[in-house]
Design a protein around this motif. Structure first.
Motif, PDB file in Angstrom:
ATOM      1  N   CYS A   1       0.830  -1.199   0.000  1.00  0.00           N
ATOM      2  CA  CYS A   1       0.000   0.000   0.000  1.00  0.00           C
ATOM      3  C   CYS A   1       0.873   1.262   0.000  1.00  0.00           C
ATOM      4  N   ARG A   2       1.933   1.239   0.817  1.00  0.00           N
ATOM      5  CA  ARG A   2       2.823   2.410   0.893  1.00  0.00           C
ATOM      6  C   ARG A   2       3.479   2.684  -0.459  1.00  0.00           C
ATOM      7  N   LYS A   3       3.901   1.630  -1.140  1.00  0.00           N
ATOM      8  CA  LYS A   3       4.507   1.812  -2.460  1.00  0.00           C
ATOM      9  C   LYS A   3       3.496   2.374  -3.454  1.00  0.00           C
ATOM     10  N   ALA A   4       2.250   1.899  -3.366  1.00  0.00           N
ATOM     11  CA  ALA A   4       1.205   2.403  -4.266  1.00  0.00           C
ATOM     12  C   ALA A   4       0.926   3.880  -3.999  1.00  0.00           C
ATOM     13  N   LEU A   5       1.003   4.287  -2.739  1.00  0.00           N
ATOM     14  CA  LEU A   5       0.775   5.694  -2.394  1.00  0.00           C
ATOM     15  C   LEU A   5       1.897   6.604  -2.890  1.00  0.00           C
ATOM     16  N   SER A   6       3.011   6.010  -3.301  1.00  0.00           N
ATOM     17  CA  SER A   6       4.105   6.811  -3.840  1.00  0.00           C
ATOM     18  C   SER A   6       3.794   7.331  -5.237  1.00  0.00           C
ATOM     19  N   THR A   7       2.806   6.716  -5.899  1.00  0.00           N
ATOM     20  CA  THR A   7       2.458   7.134  -7.263  1.00  0.00           C
ATOM     21  C   THR A   7       0.997   7.521  -7.407  1.00  0.00           C
ATOM     22  N   SER A   8       0.246   7.445  -6.303  1.00  0.00           N
ATOM     23  CA  SER A   8      -1.179   7.762  -6.362  1.00  0.00           C
ATOM     24  C   SER A   8      -1.617   8.435  -5.074  1.00  0.00           C
ATOM     25  N   SER A   9      -2.677   9.246  -5.162  1.00  0.00           N
ATOM     26  CA  SER A   9      -3.190   9.922  -3.966  1.00  0.00           C
ATOM     27  C   SER A   9      -4.077   9.021  -3.123  1.00  0.00           C
ATOM     28  N   GLU A  10      -4.363   7.838  -3.628  1.00  0.00           N
ATOM     29  CA  GLU A  10      -5.197   6.878  -2.901  1.00  0.00           C
ATOM     30  C   GLU A  10      -4.770   5.474  -3.292  1.00  0.00           C
ATOM     31  N   ALA A  11      -4.779   4.562  -2.331  1.00  0.00           N
ATOM     32  CA  ALA A  11      -4.359   3.192  -2.613  1.00  0.00           C
ATOM     33  C   ALA A  11      -5.143   2.220  -1.750  1.00  0.00           C
ATOM     34  N   GLU A  12      -5.137   0.959  -2.185  1.00  0.00           N
ATOM     35  CA  GLU A  12      -5.862  -0.078  -1.459  1.00  0.00           C
ATOM     36  C   GLU A  12      -4.923  -0.809  -0.511  1.00  0.00           C
TER      37      GLU A  12
END
Length: 568
Positions: A239-250
């Motif tokens: 999730c933390r890695k996804a938040l590095s490229t998006s303002s929202e993540a699952e």
């Protein structure tokens, strides 16, 4: 063969100096990063790197990660029914990296430069060296991680650079170093850090944030704690890695074939991490204060370490410095590449013949003393610094101490490393006990000199002027495994530093010139020259090379002006 290794909390990497440049070596899976993970089952089957990380969710009781945080302590991990210390697990990771080099280069590495957090203490450094030895390596040098990153950044064009700050936030540790490059010299001005702050802590904050809404029925409570924590940690990393490229993540995980998921916004994550982001400030302030450099004077803020990819961290850095950081260095590769450059320096490669690197002592070194409290009592167990943290190495410093009791027949100096006022909160390195003549309290003086080099050798000399006796002890980072010839060579190098700046020929000559000028003048001019001499003496007493150089240049300039304007 000499190699450079970044032994990281989350991932490790290995590089070689080849053909005049540093080159990362891929592992058996073709990846340049190897997870710092070990898994061992009851049959002693060992998994390392990515296969071990894959087993974390299904066999957490037999899998270890982030063990670098425990290196240098007595803590153990139970894997496959056996207990392993952090250096044992680190040695397995190092062994895998050595095997990767052999597979790629066709030659087995026998020596290594290994990186460590700048703020690692003596115990942690010794344990890291021990891990290298267990992996069959001769560890020629331990180099601080931000220093290695600075080498990789600074040698890109080999040009001079104004002071820049290396901001190194990895999986488990945080380091800051202020570095300057000029005329082929890479000079570390100051280092600071937090050995308990890294990406793992941000994962834990994220898991704590989402747990109530991810699992309102507390289904995860039925799992063993190790398995539950492993599931949450892995999901938090994704999730933390996804938040590095998006303002929202699952934030999602699977429990008994049931998928559990919830959405997390970047702003929610930032709010949950605020206490961690606030902790980034103190090491930065300390490094700036110790280097005597203002934040506005920094030419660059260079980001290193995988955790610096997080937008919440980059925004915090931007707010802290009032400008955007430099993200041109690969955060995961810079440290290993810098270690390989240091290996090239150690091997005296022609391409690096004009490069020299200077580092600092990251911790204060001193002795245990007792002091009178002014009320008739004696306060014991106090720390008296001799070499202050962030002093350039190699270095030699001296302090004088005197007896506290009447007819005292011996003085014992406990030798410590740390910053706390009470020695109990610092790291004990050794002790030296010396006999002294029995005299009234305060009449017997002992001059204690610490001499320290970049590889961790500390030589302690104690001189008693009253009877002329000299005592010494050597504390080495290698736990007495240093070759006697090499030890003697390093001690000879330190011997050249063992004099007070007042005794240096250039300083003696300049002071004599100032005294002569004082004698030649009268009135206000004489008083002014006397003030200059006092300031110069004060600079000499600090034993700080930078201050002494500035004071010497200033005094020379002022004397030139006076003597140049004297009538014929």
């Amino acid at each position: 063969m000499l190699i450079g290794i970044d032994l990281g909390t989350t991932n490790s990497a290995v590089a070689v100096w080849d053909g005049g440049e540093a080159r990362l070596v891929p592992n058996a899976l073709g990846a340049l990063l190897t997870p710092s993970a070990v898994s061992i089952d009851a049959e002693d089957q060992v998994w390392l790197g990515t296969p071990a990380l894959d087993r974390l969710a299904i066999a957490p009781q037999d899998t270890a990660t982030s063990f670098k945080r425990l290196i240098g302590t007595a803590a153990t991990a139970s894997l496959g029914g056996s207990l392993y210390r952090a250096e044992d697990l680190s040695a397995l990771v190092l062994g895998a990296l050595v095997a990767d080099v052999e597979a790629q280069c066709g030659q087995r590495a026998t020596e290594a430069v290994i990186t460590v957090p700048a703020y690692f203490n003596d115990r942690q450094r010794k344990a890291t060296r021990k891990a290298g030895e267990l992996a069959g390596l001769r560890v020629t040098r331990l180099i601080n991680e931000p220093t290695a990153a600075a080498l990789a950044f600074g040698l890109a064009d080999k040009g001079d650079r104004e002071p820049f700050l290396v901001f190194d936030l990895g999986g488990g540790t945080f380091d800051v170093s202020i570095v300057e490059m000029f005329e082929g010299i890479v000079e570390v001005r100051a280092s600071a850090g937090d050995n308990r702050l890294g990406g793992d802590d941000f994962d834990a904050a994220l898991a704590t944030l989402v747990r109530p809404r991810l699992d309102p029925d507390r289904l995860l409570d039925v799992l063993p704690a190790e398995q539950r924590d492993a599931l949450l940690s892995r999901a938090a990393q994704d999730c933390r890695k996804a938040l590095s490229t998006s303002s929202e993540a699952e934030f999602a995980l699977v429990l008994d074939n049931r998928r559990m998921a919830t959405m997390v916004t970047d702003s929610e994550f930032e709010a949950a991490c605020k206490p961690l982001l606030d902790r980034l400030r103190d090491p930065v302030v300390r490094a700036l204060r110790d280097s005597q450099i203002d934040a506005a004077e920094l030419s660059e803020i260079v980001l290193v370490g995988g955790a610096t990819r997080m937008p919440v961290v980059r925004r915090a850095i931007t707010r802290l410095f009032g400008r955007f950081p430099n993200a041109t260095v690969h955060p995961d590769h810079a440290v290993a590449l810098g270690a390989a450059i240091q290996a090239g320096l150690a091997g005296r490669d022609a391409a690096l013949s004009e490069i020299r690197i200077t580092d600092v002592c990251p911790y204060t070194l001193g002795v245990e003393v007792a002091e009178q409290d002014g009320f008739g009592g004696i306060q014991r167990g106090l720390f008296s610094p001799i070499i202050e943290r962030n002093t350039p190495v190699p270095v030699s410093r001296m302090q004088s101490y005197s007896t506290l009791g009447d007819a005292q027949k011996k003085i014992e100096f406990g030798i410590y490393q740390g910053e706390a006022r009470e020695v109990a909160r610092n790291v004990r390195l050794g002790r030296i006990e010396i006999p002294v003549p029995a005299r009234p309290a305060g009449e017997v003086e002992a001059e204690v000199r610490f001499s320290f080099d970049s590889s961790g050798l500390l030589e302690v000399d104690v001189h008693v002027p009253l009877d002329g006796t000299q005592h010494s002890i050597v504390i080495v980072d290698e736990e007495d495994r240093l070759d006697p010839a090499e030890l003697e060579k390093r001690r000879e190098q330190l011997a050249a530093l063992k004099f007070h700046p007042r005794e240096e020929a250039g300083n003696v000559a300049l002071r004599a010139r100032a005294e002569r000028c004082y004698e030649d003048h009268l009135g206000d001019m004489r008083q002014m020259i006397g003030h200059w001499i006092t300031r110069f003496d004060g600079a000499l007493d600090t034993q700080d090379p930078r201050r002494i150089t500035e004071a010497r240049e200033s005094l020379n300039r002022m004397l030139d002006e006076i003597e140049g304007s004297a009538p014929l």
